[in-house]
Design a protein around this motif. Structure first.
Motif, PDB file in Angstrom:
ATOM      1  N   LEU A   1      17.548 -15.404  63.827  1.00  0.00           N
ATOM      2  CA  LEU A   1      16.945 -14.360  63.004  1.00  0.00           C
ATOM      3  C   LEU A   1      16.370 -15.048  61.774  1.00  0.00           C
ATOM      4  O   LEU A   1      17.081 -15.773  61.067  1.00  0.00           O
ATOM      5  N   ILE A   2      15.082 -14.814  61.521  1.00  0.00           N
ATOM      6  CA  ILE A   2      14.375 -15.537  60.472  1.00  0.00           C
ATOM      7  C   ILE A   2      13.888 -14.567  59.407  1.00  0.00           C
ATOM      8  O   ILE A   2      13.410 -13.469  59.713  1.00  0.00           O
ATOM      9  N   GLY A   3      13.995 -14.975  58.162  1.00  0.00           N
ATOM     10  CA  GLY A   3      13.464 -14.205  57.048  1.00  0.00           C
ATOM     11  C   GLY A   3      12.264 -14.898  56.439  1.00  0.00           C
ATOM     12  O   GLY A   3      12.229 -16.125  56.339  1.00  0.00           O
TER      13      GLY A   3
ATOM     14  N   ILE B   1      11.030  -4.786  57.202  1.00  0.00           N
ATOM     15  CA  ILE B   1      10.085  -4.832  58.324  1.00  0.00           C
ATOM     16  C   ILE B   1      10.469  -5.938  59.300  1.00  0.00           C
ATOM     17  O   ILE B   1      10.544  -7.117  58.934  1.00  0.00           O
ATOM     18  N   TYR B   2      10.700  -5.531  60.542  1.00  0.00           N
ATOM     19  CA  TYR B   2      11.073  -6.462  61.606  1.00  0.00           C
ATOM     20  C   TYR B   2       9.892  -6.592  62.563  1.00  0.00           C
ATOM     21  O   TYR B   2       9.484  -5.617  63.212  1.00  0.00           O
ATOM     22  N   GLY B   3       9.325  -7.797  62.660  1.00  0.00           N
ATOM     23  CA  GLY B   3       8.182  -8.032  63.532  1.00  0.00           C
ATOM     24  C   GLY B   3       8.606  -8.415  64.936  1.00  0.00           C
ATOM     25  O   GLY B   3       9.488  -9.247  65.122  1.00  0.00           O
ATOM     26  N   THR B   4       7.965  -7.823  65.937  1.00  0.00           N
ATOM     27  CA  THR B   4       8.399  -8.018  67.315  1.00  0.00           C
ATOM     28  C   THR B   4       7.260  -7.761  68.293  1.00  0.00           C
ATOM     29  O   THR B   4       6.117  -7.480  67.887  1.00  0.00           O
ATOM     30  N   GLU B   5       7.555  -7.871  69.579  1.00  0.00           N
ATOM     31  CA  GLU B   5       6.707  -7.370  70.656  1.00  0.00           C
ATOM     32  C   GLU B   5       7.400  -6.128  71.196  1.00  0.00           C
ATOM     33  O   GLU B   5       8.473  -6.234  71.790  1.00  0.00           O
ATOM     34  N   MET B   6       6.831  -4.984  70.972  1.00  0.00           N
ATOM     35  CA  MET B   6       7.484  -3.742  71.363  1.00  0.00           C
ATOM     36  C   MET B   6       7.799  -3.724  72.863  1.00  0.00           C
ATOM     37  O   MET B   6       6.944  -4.043  73.689  1.00  0.00           O
ATOM     38  N   GLY B   7       9.044  -3.377  73.177  1.00  0.00           N
ATOM     39  CA  GLY B   7       9.471  -3.329  74.569  1.00  0.00           C
ATOM     40  C   GLY B   7       9.941  -4.662  75.105  1.00  0.00           C
ATOM     41  O   GLY B   7      10.385  -4.742  76.253  1.00  0.00           O
ATOM     42  N   GLY B   8       9.861  -5.714  74.290  1.00  0.00           N
ATOM     43  CA  GLY B   8      10.245  -7.048  74.740  1.00  0.00           C
ATOM     44  C   GLY B   8      11.635  -7.449  74.283  1.00  0.00           C
ATOM     45  O   GLY B   8      12.388  -6.663  73.715  1.00  0.00           O
ATOM     46  N   TYR B   9      11.948  -8.718  74.518  1.00  0.00           N
ATOM     47  CA  TYR B   9      13.293  -9.221  74.245  1.00  0.00           C
ATOM     48  C   TYR B   9      13.631  -9.172  72.754  1.00  0.00           C
ATOM     49  O   TYR B   9      14.719  -8.728  72.365  1.00  0.00           O
ATOM     50  N   SER B  10      12.696  -9.603  71.915  1.00  0.00           N
ATOM     51  CA  SER B  10      12.986  -9.613  70.481  1.00  0.00           C
ATOM     52  C   SER B  10      13.120  -8.191  69.937  1.00  0.00           C
ATOM     53  O   SER B  10      13.838  -7.960  68.954  1.00  0.00           O
ATOM     54  N   HIS B  11      12.432  -7.234  70.553  1.00  0.00           N
ATOM     55  CA  HIS B  11      12.580  -5.832  70.161  1.00  0.00           C
ATOM     56  C   HIS B  11      14.021  -5.381  70.399  1.00  0.00           C
ATOM     57  O   HIS B  11      14.654  -4.767  69.526  1.00  0.00           O
TER      58      HIS B  11
ATOM     59  N   ASP C   1       2.293 -15.372  66.803  1.00  0.00           N
ATOM     60  CA  ASP C   1       1.867 -14.292  65.912  1.00  0.00           C
ATOM     61  C   ASP C   1       2.977 -13.930  64.922  1.00  0.00           C
ATOM     62  O   ASP C   1       2.711 -13.606  63.755  1.00  0.00           O
ATOM     63  N   LYS C   2       4.215 -13.980  65.394  1.00  0.00           N
ATOM     64  CA  LYS C   2       5.353 -13.702  64.503  1.00  0.00           C
ATOM     65  C   LYS C   2       5.413 -14.739  63.381  1.00  0.00           C
ATOM     66  O   LYS C   2       5.649 -14.408  62.210  1.00  0.00           O
ATOM     67  N   ILE C   3       5.213 -15.994  63.757  1.00  0.00           N
ATOM     68  CA  ILE C   3       5.243 -17.072  62.761  1.00  0.00           C
ATOM     69  C   ILE C   3       4.160 -16.859  61.713  1.00  0.00           C
ATOM     70  O   ILE C   3       4.398 -16.979  60.504  1.00  0.00           O
TER      71      ILE C   3
ATOM     72  N   SER D   1      12.113 -11.630  61.834  1.00  0.00           N
ATOM     73  CA  SER D   1      11.772 -11.712  63.251  1.00  0.00           C
ATOM     74  C   SER D   1      12.803 -12.585  63.947  1.00  0.00           C
ATOM     75  O   SER D   1      13.590 -13.278  63.286  1.00  0.00           O
ATOM     76  N   SER D   2      12.784 -12.533  65.259  1.00  0.00           N
ATOM     77  CA  SER D   2      13.700 -13.360  66.062  1.00  0.00           C
ATOM     78  C   SER D   2      12.865 -14.311  66.906  1.00  0.00           C
ATOM     79  O   SER D   2      12.049 -13.875  67.719  1.00  0.00           O
ATOM     80  N   ILE D   3      13.082 -15.625  66.718  1.00  0.00           N
ATOM     81  CA  ILE D   3      12.271 -16.653  67.362  1.00  0.00           C
ATOM     82  C   ILE D   3      13.167 -17.843  67.694  1.00  0.00           C
ATOM     83  O   ILE D   3      14.152 -18.102  67.010  1.00  0.00           O
ATOM     84  N   SER D   4      12.797 -18.585  68.735  1.00  0.00           N
ATOM     85  CA  SER D   4      13.505 -19.822  69.045  1.00  0.00           C
ATOM     86  C   SER D   4      13.371 -20.803  67.878  1.00  0.00           C
ATOM     87  O   SER D   4      12.299 -20.926  67.264  1.00  0.00           O
ATOM     88  N   PHE D   5      14.443 -21.508  67.600  1.00  0.00           N
ATOM     89  CA  PHE D   5      14.512 -22.381  66.430  1.00  0.00           C
ATOM     90  C   PHE D   5      13.504 -23.531  66.481  1.00  0.00           C
ATOM     91  O   PHE D   5      12.949 -23.921  65.445  1.00  0.00           O
ATOM     92  N   GLY D   6      13.281 -24.068  67.673  1.00  0.00           N
ATOM     93  CA  GLY D   6      12.433 -25.253  67.812  1.00  0.00           C
ATOM     94  C   GLY D   6      11.095 -25.163  67.100  1.00  0.00           C
ATOM     95  O   GLY D   6      10.744 -26.031  66.286  1.00  0.00           O
TER      96      GLY D   6
END
Length: 327
Positions: free
Chosen positions: A134-136, A160-170, A194-196, A207-212
């Motif tokens: 989880l990234i701020g 505000i939480y940025g995501t792809e609606m209906g997807g895993y991060s949502h 796009d989240k980045i 947002s929630s993103i892979s750390f790499g």
């Protein structure tokens, strides 16, 4: 005579080692693979799913002598690629490499109309992504899970939480929201890249993103790593605390899945799982995962994989109505 016996014993031992190394694909009834195997990846090149599929392919050829050809079939949230595999001949020459977002969340969100194992045979879980965080954004000023909870409780719907609606991060955001007893504002911003961009621009708070792909931004201070989505800390992520360690019991590590078209010979399914298990024992494979996405080696054979996926599906189904809402 003694020298000859010693030489023969050494030769037999060498053969034994070679045989042991190749037993995962040779010591069974099927001769699969007899030709290159096509791997359908329902995601673009360069992401975590594509990365894991290509590492598998590299070591698969090393063990079996037959190449895997990775084909990226993006679009439809993974449903296009999944459909291609479901309709392919069940001869072992086409397989699906995806994660639970494509195989379970698509059903839960309504993008797919059937359960994952009705048209596919799961071989194994070859890896589990334990690098999602989880990234701020810098602009948000959020540093910890407590910061998020306090702000969201003080002013519901303003974080505000940025995501792809209906997807895993949502779904990750929805479960965090429920576990923490808060209300976030969900905004559809698109893919990981796009989240980045949105985080860097301060257009979203979380947002929630892979750390790499974002680890360098943590070093520069342009983003803050608030929490990792694992039950126990992934030491490859450094000092990023888990949600649980910060008072919110949340575990959403992301399993990858290898599956074949329904009706594939069980001997082929077992052989693929056995080969993948052998791959996970190669130190070079472990090093590749660590370097690529700070991902430790994980593996579940066929029965354990299906058991886990059914448990995950049961957990996710309770969010069906929310995921299917139009935002």
């Amino acid at each position: 005579m003694t020298f000859r016996r010693t030489f023969l014993a050494a030769a037999v031992a060498a053969v034994g080692i070679t045989t042991a190394l190749s037993s995962a694909f040779a010591a069974d009834a099927t001769k699969w693979p007899t030709r290159p195997v096509q791997v359908i990846v329902p995601a673009g090149a360069g992401g975590d799913t594509d990365f894991n599929a290509r590492q598998m392919a590299r070591f698969f050829e090393k063990i079996t002598g037959k190449p895997m050809v990775v084909t990226n079939v993006n679009g439809g949230g993974g449903t296009i690629g999944m459909s291609q595999v479901e309709s392919a001949a069940p001869d072992g020459n086409t397989l699906f490499f995806a994660h639970t977002g494509m195989m379970i969340i698509n059903e839960v969100s309504g993008m797919s109309d059937h359960k994952f194992d009705t048209k596919l045979d799961v071989a194994c879980i070859p890896a589990i992504d334990k690098g999602v965080v989880l990234i701020g954004s810098k602009k948000s000023g959020l540093k910890t899970v407590k910061d998020v909870v306090d702000k969201a409780k003080a002013a519901p719907g303003t974080v505000i939480y940025g995501t792809e609606m209906g997807g895993y991060s949502h779904l990750q955001g929805l479960i965090f929201q429920k576990k923490a007893g808060i209300q976030l504002k969900f905004v559809d911003v698109g893919s990981a890249s796009d989240k980045i961009t949105s985080l860097l621009g301060g257009r979203i708070d979380l947002s929630s993103i892979s750390f790499g792909p974002v680890k360098d931004y943590a070093t520069t201070g342009d983003m803050t790593m608030l929490a990792q989505y694992n039950d126990a800390p992934n030491p490859l992520l450094g000092n990023i605390k888990t949600f649980k360690d910060q008072g919110t019991p949340l575990d959403m590590s992301k399993p990858y899945i290898i599956a074949f078209p329904k009706g594939t010979d069980p001997a082929i399914i077992k052989k693929m799982a056995d080969v993948m298990q052998q791959i996970t024992k190669d130190p070079a494979y472990a090093k590749a995962l660590e370097d690529g996405f700070k991902q430790p080696v994980s593996f579940l054979h066929t029965k354990e994989a299906n058991d886990m996926l059914n448990r995950v599906r049961d957990d996710f189904l309770q969010y069906k109505d929310v995921l299917r809402q139009k935002k």
